[in-house]
Design a protein around this motif. Structure first.
Motif, PDB file in Angstrom:
ATOM      1  N   TRP A  56       0.826  -1.201   0.000  1.00  0.00           N
ATOM      2  CA  TRP A  56       0.000   0.000   0.000  1.00  0.00           C
ATOM      3  C   TRP A  56       0.861   1.253   0.000  1.00  0.00           C
ATOM      4  CZ3 TRP A  56      -4.963  -0.490  -1.085  1.00  0.00           C
ATOM      5  CH2 TRP A  56      -5.596  -1.706  -0.806  1.00  0.00           C
ATOM      6  N   ARG A  57       1.948   1.223   0.725  1.00  0.00           N
ATOM      7  CA  ARG A  57       2.799   2.417   0.850  1.00  0.00           C
ATOM      8  C   ARG A  57       3.479   2.798  -0.457  1.00  0.00           C
ATOM      9  NH1 ARG A  57       5.563  -1.646   3.430  1.00  0.00           N
ATOM     10  NH2 ARG A  57       7.642  -2.090   2.601  1.00  0.00           N
ATOM     11  N   HIS A  58       3.474   1.904  -1.439  1.00  0.00           N
ATOM     12  CA  HIS A  58       4.099   2.189  -2.735  1.00  0.00           C
ATOM     13  C   HIS A  58       3.082   2.619  -3.799  1.00  0.00           C
ATOM     14  CE1 HIS A  58       7.962   0.926  -1.326  1.00  0.00           C
ATOM     15  NE2 HIS A  58       7.488  -0.256  -0.961  1.00  0.00           N
ATOM     16  N   SER A  66      -4.377   8.875  -1.083  1.00  0.00           N
ATOM     17  CA  SER A  66      -3.251   8.435  -0.255  1.00  0.00           C
ATOM     18  C   SER A  66      -3.303   6.928  -0.039  1.00  0.00           C
ATOM     19  CB  SER A  66      -3.283   9.147   1.101  1.00  0.00           C
ATOM     20  OG  SER A  66      -4.334   8.634   1.888  1.00  0.00           O
ATOM     21  N   PRO A  67      -2.151   6.322   0.202  1.00  0.00           N
ATOM     22  CA  PRO A  67      -2.148   4.889   0.520  1.00  0.00           C
ATOM     23  C   PRO A  67      -3.020   4.565   1.742  1.00  0.00           C
ATOM     24  CG  PRO A  67       0.073   5.627   0.035  1.00  0.00           C
ATOM     25  CD  PRO A  67      -0.786   6.853   0.096  1.00  0.00           C
ATOM     26  N   ALA A  68      -3.014   5.447   2.741  1.00  0.00           N
ATOM     27  CA  ALA A  68      -3.822   5.202   3.945  1.00  0.00           C
ATOM     28  C   ALA A  68      -5.316   5.186   3.616  1.00  0.00           C
ATOM     29  CB  ALA A  68      -3.519   6.254   5.006  1.00  0.00           C
ATOM     30  N   HIS A  71      -6.170   1.972   1.639  1.00  0.00           N
ATOM     31  CA  HIS A  71      -6.192   0.789   2.503  1.00  0.00           C
ATOM     32  C   HIS A  71      -7.401   0.806   3.429  1.00  0.00           C
ATOM     33  CE1 HIS A  71      -5.070  -1.745   5.980  1.00  0.00           C
ATOM     34  NE2 HIS A  71      -4.742  -2.562   4.991  1.00  0.00           N
TER      35      HIS A  71
END
Length: 96
Positions: A56-58, A66-68, A71
């Protein structure tokens, strides 16, 4: 010129099947909470992570979320049974 990668992952016809299945996010009575976001962009970002196998962070910033957020929505949608309902809808529309 190549097509926009996010748009290629979730074409309009697929989005039209998914959009009605998404749970709604209502504002909290006391105010605050998550800011409204483009659900199609978030869904596309989730699809990207799922099919690419990336963390997710990539998640590239080109997805516009945003990745957050991606997710968090993936988790909410999974708990709400979105993927099962989407699969059933897809099968009924294209496999019958």
């Amino acid at each position: 010129m190549s097509a926009d990668p996010p748009k290629c992952l979730v074409p309009d016809a697929r989005w039209e099947l998914v959009a009605p299945l998404l749970p709604s996010f209502a504002a909290r009575p006391q105010g605050g909470g998550t800011a409204p976001c483009d659900e199609q962009a978030v869904f596309t970002a989730v699809v990207y992570v799922l099919i690419s196998g990336r963390a997710w962070r990539h998640l590239p910033p080109t997805f516009g979320t945003s990745p957050a957020t991606a997710h968090r929505r993936f988790t909410v949608w999974t708990e709400a049974g979105l993927w099962r309902r989407f699969h059933r809808t897809w099968r009924l529309r294209f496999m019958s």
